[in-house]
Design a protein around this motif. Structure first.
Motif, PDB file in Angstrom:
ATOM      1  N   THR A  74      39.128  84.211  28.426  1.00 23.69           N
ATOM      2  CA  THR A  74      40.337  84.726  29.090  1.00 23.69           C
ATOM      3  C   THR A  74      40.192  84.747  30.611  1.00 23.69           C
ATOM      4  N   GLN A  75      39.099  84.209  31.125  1.00 19.71           N
ATOM      5  CA  GLN A  75      38.911  84.134  32.573  1.00 19.71           C
ATOM      6  C   GLN A  75      39.718  82.968  33.148  1.00 19.71           C
ATOM      7  N   VAL A  76      39.873  82.970  34.467  1.00 18.09           N
ATOM      8  CA  VAL A  76      40.591  81.872  35.129  1.00 18.09           C
ATOM      9  C   VAL A  76      39.768  80.590  35.008  1.00 18.09           C
ATOM     10  N   THR A  77      40.405  79.547  34.518  1.00 23.89           N
ATOM     11  CA  THR A  77      39.744  78.265  34.281  1.00 23.89           C
ATOM     12  C   THR A  77      40.487  77.173  35.037  1.00 23.89           C
ATOM     13  N   LYS A  78      39.743  76.176  35.496  1.00 18.24           N
ATOM     14  CA  LYS A  78      40.356  75.089  36.263  1.00 18.24           C
ATOM     15  C   LYS A  78      40.475  73.824  35.418  1.00 18.24           C
ATOM     16  N   ALA A  79      41.644  73.216  35.469  1.00 20.89           N
ATOM     17  CA  ALA A  79      41.876  71.921  34.829  1.00 20.89           C
ATOM     18  C   ALA A  79      42.280  70.921  35.908  1.00 20.89           C
ATOM     19  N   GLU A  80      41.594  69.788  35.976  1.00 29.99           N
ATOM     20  CA  GLU A  80      41.876  68.749  36.971  1.00 29.99           C
ATOM     21  C   GLU A  80      42.389  67.498  36.266  1.00 29.99           C
ATOM     22  N   THR A  81      43.436  66.923  36.817  1.00 35.04           N
ATOM     23  CA  THR A  81      44.079  65.775  36.181  1.00 35.04           C
ATOM     24  C   THR A  81      44.479  64.748  37.233  1.00 35.04           C
ATOM     25  N   ASP A  82      44.278  63.474  36.915  1.00 37.66           N
ATOM     26  CA  ASP A  82      44.754  62.365  37.754  1.00 37.66           C
ATOM     27  C   ASP A  82      45.987  61.755  37.107  1.00 37.66           C
ATOM     28  N   THR A  83      47.015  61.570  37.910  1.00 40.27           N
ATOM     29  CA  THR A  83      48.286  61.057  37.396  1.00 40.27           C
ATOM     30  C   THR A  83      48.775  59.897  38.261  1.00 40.27           C
ATOM     31  N   SER A  84      49.199  58.825  37.620  1.00 39.20           N
ATOM     32  CA  SER A  84      49.774  57.678  38.325  1.00 39.20           C
ATOM     33  C   SER A  84      51.278  57.664  38.083  1.00 39.20           C
ATOM     34  N   ALA A  85      52.040  57.526  39.160  1.00 39.28           N
ATOM     35  CA  ALA A  85      53.500  57.551  39.053  1.00 39.28           C
ATOM     36  C   ALA A  85      54.100  56.744  40.202  1.00 39.28           C
ATOM     37  N   SER A  86      55.422  56.805  40.321  1.00 44.47           N
ATOM     38  CA  SER A  86      56.134  56.138  41.415  1.00 44.47           C
ATOM     39  C   SER A  86      57.008  57.149  42.121  1.00 44.47           C
ATOM     40  N   SER A  87      57.106  57.006  43.441  1.00 40.05           N
ATOM     41  CA  SER A  87      57.956  57.884  44.231  1.00 40.05           C
ATOM     42  C   SER A  87      59.409  57.461  44.104  1.00 40.05           C
ATOM     43  N   LYS A  88      60.286  58.207  44.762  1.00 40.46           N
ATOM     44  CA  LYS A  88      61.718  57.904  44.701  1.00 40.46           C
ATOM     45  C   LYS A  88      62.027  56.523  45.269  1.00 40.46           C
ATOM     46  N   ASP A  89      61.261  56.107  46.298  1.00 43.76           N
ATOM     47  CA  ASP A  89      61.451  54.789  46.891  1.00 43.76           C
ATOM     48  C   ASP A  89      60.524  53.745  46.257  1.00 43.76           C
ATOM     49  N   LEU A  90      60.080  54.039  45.030  1.00 42.80           N
ATOM     50  CA  LEU A  90      59.323  53.105  44.190  1.00 42.80           C
ATOM     51  C   LEU A  90      57.962  52.727  44.767  1.00 42.80           C
ATOM     52  N   GLN A  91      57.373  53.637  45.509  1.00 40.23           N
ATOM     53  CA  GLN A  91      56.014  53.429  45.998  1.00 40.23           C
ATOM     54  C   GLN A  91      55.027  53.959  44.947  1.00 40.23           C
ATOM     55  N   PRO A  92      54.036  53.155  44.538  1.00 42.29           N
ATOM     56  CA  PRO A  92      53.048  53.650  43.576  1.00 42.29           C
ATOM     57  C   PRO A  92      52.186  54.744  44.217  1.00 42.29           C
ATOM     58  N   VAL A  93      51.980  55.833  43.493  1.00 38.58           N
ATOM     59  CA  VAL A  93      51.219  56.948  44.032  1.00 38.58           C
ATOM     60  C   VAL A  93      50.356  57.552  42.930  1.00 38.58           C
ATOM     61  N   ASN A 100      44.687  76.121  38.155  1.00 38.48           N
ATOM     62  CA  ASN A 100      43.949  77.294  37.685  1.00 38.48           C
ATOM     63  C   ASN A 100      44.824  78.057  36.699  1.00 38.48           C
ATOM     64  N   TYR A 101      44.332  78.238  35.503  1.00 37.70           N
ATOM     65  CA  TYR A 101      45.113  78.895  34.458  1.00 37.70           C
ATOM     66  C   TYR A 101      44.230  79.892  33.703  1.00 37.70           C
ATOM     67  N   SER A 102      44.861  80.726  32.896  1.00 36.31           N
ATOM     68  CA  SER A 102      44.134  81.681  32.066  1.00 36.31           C
ATOM     69  C   SER A 102      44.919  81.916  30.780  1.00 36.31           C
ATOM     70  N   VAL A 103      44.206  82.431  29.774  1.00 36.48           N
ATOM     71  CA  VAL A 103      44.812  82.734  28.479  1.00 36.48           C
ATOM     72  C   VAL A 103      45.280  84.180  28.477  1.00 36.48           C
ATOM     73  N   ASN A 104      46.498  84.402  28.034  1.00 37.64           N
ATOM     74  CA  ASN A 104      47.014  85.758  27.895  1.00 37.64           C
ATOM     75  C   ASN A 104      46.220  86.480  26.798  1.00 37.64           C
TER      76      ASN A 104
END
Length: 276
Positions: A74-93, A100-104
């Motif tokens: 139930t302690q604060v835990t960190k999750a890291e994620t890499d995401t590939s997407a496109s911006s509004k002007d269609l630039q790859p980013v 940081n999240y925790s369980v109720n």
């Protein structure tokens, strides 16, 4: 006196039996207790069924061999994620996000009973990727850089609502990095150089304008001063200057009259004296 051979055979067997009993007792005793670590909530699992009786940190009794205690962090835990997407002007980013999240604590049973211990891979990471893609598509590439705090705030709001359904609490979110294509990075750098050059040219123009205004002001001040001086030259002032010159000449006269041919009197340029 000889010992009965049957008695000799009985003693080793009895010792083995006693040892076996003691071993069973030790095993039962060792499996009768479970420890819940600090920062965790414990849940009984009996014959594969989860019990909603939550256990606080410490030592707890359990049914040996048939019951176990699973622990939920139930302690604060960190999750890291890499995401590939496109911006509004269609630039790859590519976006690297740290959440940081925790369980109720009060809902640990529901989470473990419905999702299981791998809820980070099942729920959190897919939610982060989906929401980051959704928000990234709303902004032009440049705005993702200049308005990072706004983008992070929107991601945090959406992620908080999504994970609340699974009794997960979002404590904080950070956009660690935005990575764009090399061509876009070069265009941004060229734009910044152009902006700096334009700013320098604008500053130079302002400096030149200020210097020109200063020179005009100085010339106007000098002209005004000259005009005022000319206004001060009156007939009375000219006559007074003539008297002053004559008085100074008398002070310097040694009493000898100058010899003048033709009867002309000495000429004194009064006008030149009044210009001083």
């Amino acid at each position: 006196m000889e010992v009965n051979p049957k008695l000799k055979q009985a003693k080793p067997g009895k010792i083995i039996s006693i040892a076996a009993v003691l071993l069973v007792v030790v095993l039962i005793a060792a499996n009768s207790f479970a420890t819940v670590q600090y920062g965790h909530i414990g849940l009984y699992k009996t014959f594969g069924k989860l019990n909603n009786n939550m256990l606080s940190p410490g030592i707890h009794l359990k049914i040996p061999f048939f019951q176990s205690v699973i622990q939920v962090n139930t302690q604060v835990t960190k999750a890291e994620t890499d995401t590939s997407a496109s911006s509004k002007d269609l630039q790859p980013v590519s976006t690297h996000v740290a959440v940081n999240y925790s369980v109720n604590k009060d809902s640990a049973y529901n989470l473990m009973n419905n999702i299981g211990g791998s809820f980070d891979a099942v729920i959190i990471n897919p939610a982060i990727q989906e929401i980051v893609k959704e928000v990234t598509a709303k902004y032009p590439a440049e705005d993702l850089i200049t308005r990072r705090d706004v983008v992070a705030g929107e991601i945090s709001d959406l992620l908080t609502k999504r994970l609340a359904k699974y009794d997960l609490v979002v404590n904080d979110i950070n956009i660690v990095n935005f990575k764009f294509s090399d061509a876009f990075d070069q265009s941004i750098e060229a734009k910044q150089v152009a902006q700096q050059q334009a700013l320098k040219a604008e500053n130079d123009l302002r400096r030149i304008e200020i210097e020109a205004k200063q020179k005009i002001a100085q010339a106007q001040a000098e002209a005004e001063s000259l005009r005022l001086k000319k206004q001060e030259v009156t007939p009375e002032l000219v006559q007074l200057k003539q008297i002053e010159v004559q008085e100074k000449a008398l002070e310097k006269w040694n009493g000898v009259l100058p010899t003048v041919t033709g009867g002309a009197t000495p000429f004194i340029d009064i006008e030149s004296l009044t210009q001083k």
